[in-house]
Design a protein around this motif. Structure first.
Motif, PDB file in Angstrom:
ATOM      1  N   PHE A   1      41.200  36.939  40.180  1.00 14.49           N
ATOM      2  CA  PHE A   1      41.079  36.372  41.522  1.00 14.49           C
ATOM      3  C   PHE A   1      42.379  36.562  42.308  1.00 14.49           C
ATOM      4  O   PHE A   1      42.359  36.862  43.502  1.00 14.49           O
ATOM      5  N   VAL A   2      43.518  36.400  41.649  1.00 16.88           N
ATOM      6  CA  VAL A   2      44.800  36.565  42.334  1.00 16.88           C
ATOM      7  C   VAL A   2      44.993  38.018  42.771  1.00 16.88           C
ATOM      8  O   VAL A   2      45.397  38.290  43.911  1.00 16.88           O
ATOM      9  N   VAL A   3      44.677  38.967  41.876  1.00 21.30           N
ATOM     10  CA  VAL A   3      44.796  40.384  42.236  1.00 21.30           C
ATOM     11  C   VAL A   3      43.837  40.714  43.382  1.00 21.30           C
ATOM     12  O   VAL A   3      44.209  41.414  44.334  1.00 21.30           O
ATOM     13  N   ALA A   4      42.615  40.201  43.304  1.00 16.97           N
ATOM     14  CA  ALA A   4      41.648  40.428  44.381  1.00 16.97           C
ATOM     15  C   ALA A   4      42.187  39.886  45.702  1.00 16.97           C
ATOM     16  O   ALA A   4      42.065  40.543  46.747  1.00 16.97           O
ATOM     17  N   ALA A   5      42.789  38.715  45.657  1.00 20.44           N
ATOM     18  CA  ALA A   5      43.341  38.124  46.880  1.00 20.44           C
ATOM     19  C   ALA A   5      44.458  38.986  47.448  1.00 20.44           C
ATOM     20  O   ALA A   5      44.547  39.177  48.668  1.00 20.44           O
ATOM     21  N   LEU A   6      45.320  39.502  46.583  1.00 22.33           N
ATOM     22  CA  LEU A   6      46.402  40.365  47.070  1.00 22.33           C
ATOM     23  C   LEU A   6      45.845  41.585  47.784  1.00 22.33           C
ATOM     24  O   LEU A   6      46.339  41.968  48.851  1.00 22.33           O
ATOM     25  N   PHE A   7      44.803  42.191  47.209  1.00 25.49           N
ATOM     26  CA  PHE A   7      44.207  43.364  47.858  1.00 25.49           C
ATOM     27  C   PHE A   7      43.477  42.990  49.150  1.00 25.49           C
ATOM     28  O   PHE A   7      43.632  43.673  50.165  1.00 25.49           O
ATOM     29  N   GLU A   8      42.677  41.924  49.113  1.00 23.35           N
ATOM     30  CA  GLU A   8      41.900  41.606  50.318  1.00 23.35           C
ATOM     31  C   GLU A   8      42.781  41.065  51.441  1.00 23.35           C
ATOM     32  O   GLU A   8      42.707  41.525  52.574  1.00 23.35           O
ATOM     33  N   ILE A   9      43.593  40.097  51.129  1.00 19.14           N
ATOM     34  CA  ILE A   9      44.434  39.502  52.171  1.00 19.14           C
ATOM     35  C   ILE A   9      45.480  40.509  52.628  1.00 19.14           C
ATOM     36  O   ILE A   9      45.726  40.670  53.835  1.00 19.14           O
ATOM     37  N   GLY A  10      46.069  41.227  51.672  1.00 14.30           N
ATOM     38  CA  GLY A  10      47.033  42.266  52.034  1.00 14.30           C
ATOM     39  C   GLY A  10      46.403  43.362  52.865  1.00 14.30           C
ATOM     40  O   GLY A  10      46.991  43.841  53.839  1.00 14.30           O
ATOM     41  N   GLY A  11      45.184  43.762  52.502  1.00 17.21           N
ATOM     42  CA  GLY A  11      44.482  44.789  53.266  1.00 17.21           C
ATOM     43  C   GLY A  11      44.178  44.334  54.682  1.00 17.21           C
ATOM     44  O   GLY A  11      44.386  45.079  55.650  1.00 17.21           O
ATOM     45  N   ALA A  12      43.701  43.113  54.806  1.00 15.14           N
ATOM     46  CA  ALA A  12      43.411  42.584  56.137  1.00 15.14           C
ATOM     47  C   ALA A  12      44.698  42.469  56.960  1.00 15.14           C
ATOM     48  O   ALA A  12      44.711  42.762  58.164  1.00 15.14           O
ATOM     49  N   TRP A  13      45.800  42.075  56.302  1.00 13.97           N
ATOM     50  CA  TRP A  13      47.079  41.964  56.991  1.00 13.97           C
ATOM     51  C   TRP A  13      47.556  43.332  57.475  1.00 13.97           C
ATOM     52  O   TRP A  13      48.062  43.474  58.596  1.00 13.97           O
TER      53      TRP A  13
END
Length: 111
Positions: free
Chosen positions: A10-22
């Motif tokens: 979940f943490v890795v997924a968050a880094l990719f999704e939130i980072g990607g959106a950012w």
């Protein structure tokens, strides 16, 4: 799958999704260019791949649980990347979301 491995995914997924959106936000809203947007799109795609690595086969459950991680992670990203200062209601709301995530994903189920 252990809870620790699931949480790590979940943490890795968050880094990719939130980072990607950012990255997309920076490319479009902050006029940093299409390379930033493209990197964001790639990161968002990788988020989708990482989400499939959860052991639970129920798409709806995994994505619903991830929603709690997304809320808390978005606030943390804003703090680190943009200097955002969450107020106590942001923090309480994020904690409620994380509690909901834990119930959805890790509650004991029969069968």
């Amino acid at each position: 799958m252990t809870v620790a491995r699931s949480v790590a995914l979940f943490v890795v997924a968050a880094l990719f999704e939130i980072g990607g959106a950012w990255l997309v936000w920076q490319g479009v809203r902050e006029h940093r260019g299409w390379a930033w947007v493209g990197a964001g799109v790639v990161a968002l795609g990788l988020y989708g791949v990482v989400a499939t690595l959860q052991d639970d086969a129920n798409f709806g459950r995994v994505l619903a649980a991830y929603g709690g991680v997304f809320v808390a992670g978005s606030l943390a990203w804003g703090m680190l990347a943009d200097g955002y200062r969450p107020d106590r209601y942001d923090v309480v709301g994020a904690l409620i979301c994380l509690a909901g995530m834990a119930v959805i994903m890790y509650a004991p189920r029969s069968g």
